[in-house]
Design an enzyme around this catalytic site. Structure first.
Site, PDB file in Angstrom:
ATOM      1  N   LYS A  43       9.951 -16.308  27.435  1.00 38.40           N
ATOM      2  CA  LYS A  43      11.273 -16.514  28.044  1.00 38.40           C
ATOM      3  C   LYS A  43      11.612 -17.997  28.083  1.00 38.40           C
ATOM      4  O   LYS A  43      10.784 -18.803  28.524  1.00 38.40           O
ATOM      5  CB  LYS A  43      11.287 -15.972  29.487  1.00 38.40           C
ATOM      6  CG  LYS A  43      11.119 -14.462  29.592  1.00 38.40           C
ATOM      7  CD  LYS A  43      11.189 -14.025  31.054  1.00 38.40           C
ATOM      8  CE  LYS A  43      10.996 -12.520  31.216  1.00 38.40           C
ATOM      9  NZ  LYS A  43      10.956 -12.114  32.630  1.00 38.40           N
TER      10      LYS A  43
ATOM     11  N   SER B  94      16.836 -12.145  36.957  1.00 37.73           N
ATOM     12  CA  SER B  94      17.041 -13.595  36.852  1.00 37.73           C
ATOM     13  C   SER B  94      17.912 -13.910  35.636  1.00 37.73           C
ATOM     14  O   SER B  94      18.786 -14.786  35.701  1.00 37.73           O
ATOM     15  CB  SER B  94      15.696 -14.313  36.739  1.00 37.73           C
ATOM     16  OG  SER B  94      14.943 -14.116  37.899  1.00 37.73           O
TER      17      SER B  94
ATOM     18  N   ARG C 166      12.057  -1.914  39.026  1.00 38.92           N
ATOM     19  CA  ARG C 166      13.472  -1.542  39.108  1.00 38.92           C
ATOM     20  C   ARG C 166      13.786  -0.304  38.289  1.00 38.92           C
ATOM     21  O   ARG C 166      14.712   0.425  38.591  1.00 38.92           O
ATOM     22  CB  ARG C 166      14.362  -2.691  38.602  1.00 38.92           C
ATOM     23  CG  ARG C 166      14.468  -3.861  39.527  1.00 38.92           C
ATOM     24  CD  ARG C 166      14.903  -5.092  38.793  1.00 38.92           C
ATOM     25  NE  ARG C 166      13.890  -5.501  37.847  1.00 38.92           N
ATOM     26  CZ  ARG C 166      13.969  -6.572  37.056  1.00 38.92           C
ATOM     27  NH1 ARG C 166      15.029  -7.335  37.108  1.00 38.92           N
ATOM     28  NH2 ARG C 166      12.991  -6.870  36.217  1.00 38.92           N
TER      29      ARG C 166
HETATM   30  P1  ADP Z   1       8.281 -11.885  34.907  1.00 40.19           P
HETATM   31  O1  ADP Z   1       8.634 -12.856  33.818  1.00 40.19           O
HETATM   32  O2  ADP Z   1       6.834 -11.901  35.279  1.00 40.19           O
HETATM   33  O3  ADP Z   1       8.807 -10.492  34.689  1.00 40.19           O
HETATM   34  P2  ADP Z   1      10.306 -12.127  36.990  1.00 40.19           P
HETATM   35  O4  ADP Z   1      10.599 -13.318  37.836  1.00 40.19           O
HETATM   36  O5  ADP Z   1      11.383 -11.643  36.095  1.00 40.19           O
HETATM   37  O6  ADP Z   1       8.991 -12.509  36.194  1.00 40.19           O
HETATM   38  O7  ADP Z   1       9.852 -10.918  37.907  1.00 40.19           O
HETATM   39  C1  ADP Z   1       8.735 -11.010  38.756  1.00 40.19           C
HETATM   40  C2  ADP Z   1       8.490  -9.657  39.393  1.00 40.19           C
HETATM   41  O8  ADP Z   1       9.578  -9.339  40.250  1.00 40.19           O
HETATM   42  C3  ADP Z   1       8.384  -8.505  38.386  1.00 40.19           C
HETATM   43  O9  ADP Z   1       7.436  -7.568  38.874  1.00 40.19           O
HETATM   44  C4  ADP Z   1       9.770  -7.895  38.401  1.00 40.19           C
HETATM   45  O10 ADP Z   1       9.759  -6.529  38.038  1.00 40.19           O
HETATM   46  C5  ADP Z   1      10.137  -8.090  39.874  1.00 40.19           C
HETATM   47  N1  ADP Z   1      11.581  -8.142  40.068  1.00 40.19           N
HETATM   48  C6  ADP Z   1      12.492  -8.873  39.395  1.00 40.19           C
HETATM   49  N2  ADP Z   1      13.738  -8.640  39.859  1.00 40.19           N
HETATM   50  C7  ADP Z   1      13.611  -7.712  40.853  1.00 40.19           C
HETATM   51  C8  ADP Z   1      14.544  -7.027  41.706  1.00 40.19           C
HETATM   52  N3  ADP Z   1      15.854  -7.209  41.629  1.00 40.19           N
HETATM   53  N4  ADP Z   1      14.048  -6.133  42.594  1.00 40.19           N
HETATM   54  C9  ADP Z   1      12.702  -5.911  42.657  1.00 40.19           C
HETATM   55  N5  ADP Z   1      11.783  -6.505  41.873  1.00 40.19           N
HETATM   56  C10 ADP Z   1      12.223  -7.400  40.977  1.00 40.19           C
END
Ligand code: ADP
Length: 165
Positions: free
Chosen positions: A41, A128, A90
């Site tokens: 990413k 994000s 999610r």
């Molecule tokens: P990664 O690159 O490890 O996926 P993220 O920051 O995108 O990092 O996500 C970290 C964790 O938080 C993951 O387990 C993801 O599924 C969870 N996550 C991301 N957005 C949400 C949300 N809106 N609600 C619940 N969990 C979330």
């Protein structure tokens, strides 16, 4: 003492992540948020900026700490005496990816378990990447991210607009 690690890119942290921390911080004695560099990413915020934004957003959660790390998650967990990995879910797509990751981590560290927390329905659509896209196009993301992140996104947008003028 039950210590859990919540790893992720957090680029940037959203209300979905904060909600997971608010709920899990009532279950575990201590949670360490591990901000990782995800090679797949492209990041908008630096690791230090991401750590800073999370710290500003979790001041109401005294048993949550934030660190950045590069390397094997297994080593990070061992160094922190953590026994649990927290991940949020999610959708089925999240589940497919997360189940493979948890099996990989189980084979590396048999004593560690991954605990999955379902997203709060009101934050289930937040990612994000979606937040970055909306904010950098001038969309209103208030309520979807903590106030510090909203400010950080506005600063990035100003810098971007200045560069392209
Ligand atoms: P990664 O690159 O490890 O996926 P993220 O920051 O995108 O990092 O996500 C970290 C964790 O938080 C993951 O387990 C993801 O599924 C969870 N996550 C991301 N957005 C949400 C949300 N809106 N609600 C619940 N969990 C979330």
């Amino acid at each position: 003492m039950a210590i859990a690690v919540y790893p992720g890119s957090f680029d940037p942290v959203t209300m979905g992540h904060i909600d997971i921390l608010e709920r899990t911080s009532q279950v575990f004695d201590k949670i360490v948020v591990a901000v990782v560099h995800n090679v797949t990413k492209e990041a908008l915020f630096t690791l230090d900026e991401r750590v800073d934004l999370i710290k500003k957003s979790i001041q109401h959660l005294p048993n949550v700490e934030v660190e950045c790390f590069n390397g094997l998650l297994a080593d990070f967990l061992r160094a922190r005496d953590a026994t649990v990995i927290i991940r949020g879910l999610r959708s089925i797509t999240d589940f497919e990816y997360e189940s493979h990751m948890s099996m990989m981590n189980k084979s590396l560290l048999p004593d560690i378990d991954t605990v999955f927390i379902m997203s709060n329905p009101c934050y289930i659509f937040i990612s994000s990447s979606g937040i970055k896209e909306a904010a950098l196009l001038g969309g209103d993301v208030s309520g979807l991210v903590p106030a510090a992140v909203e400010k950080g996104l506005q600063e990035k947008l100003q810098r971007y607009l200045f560069k392209t003028k």
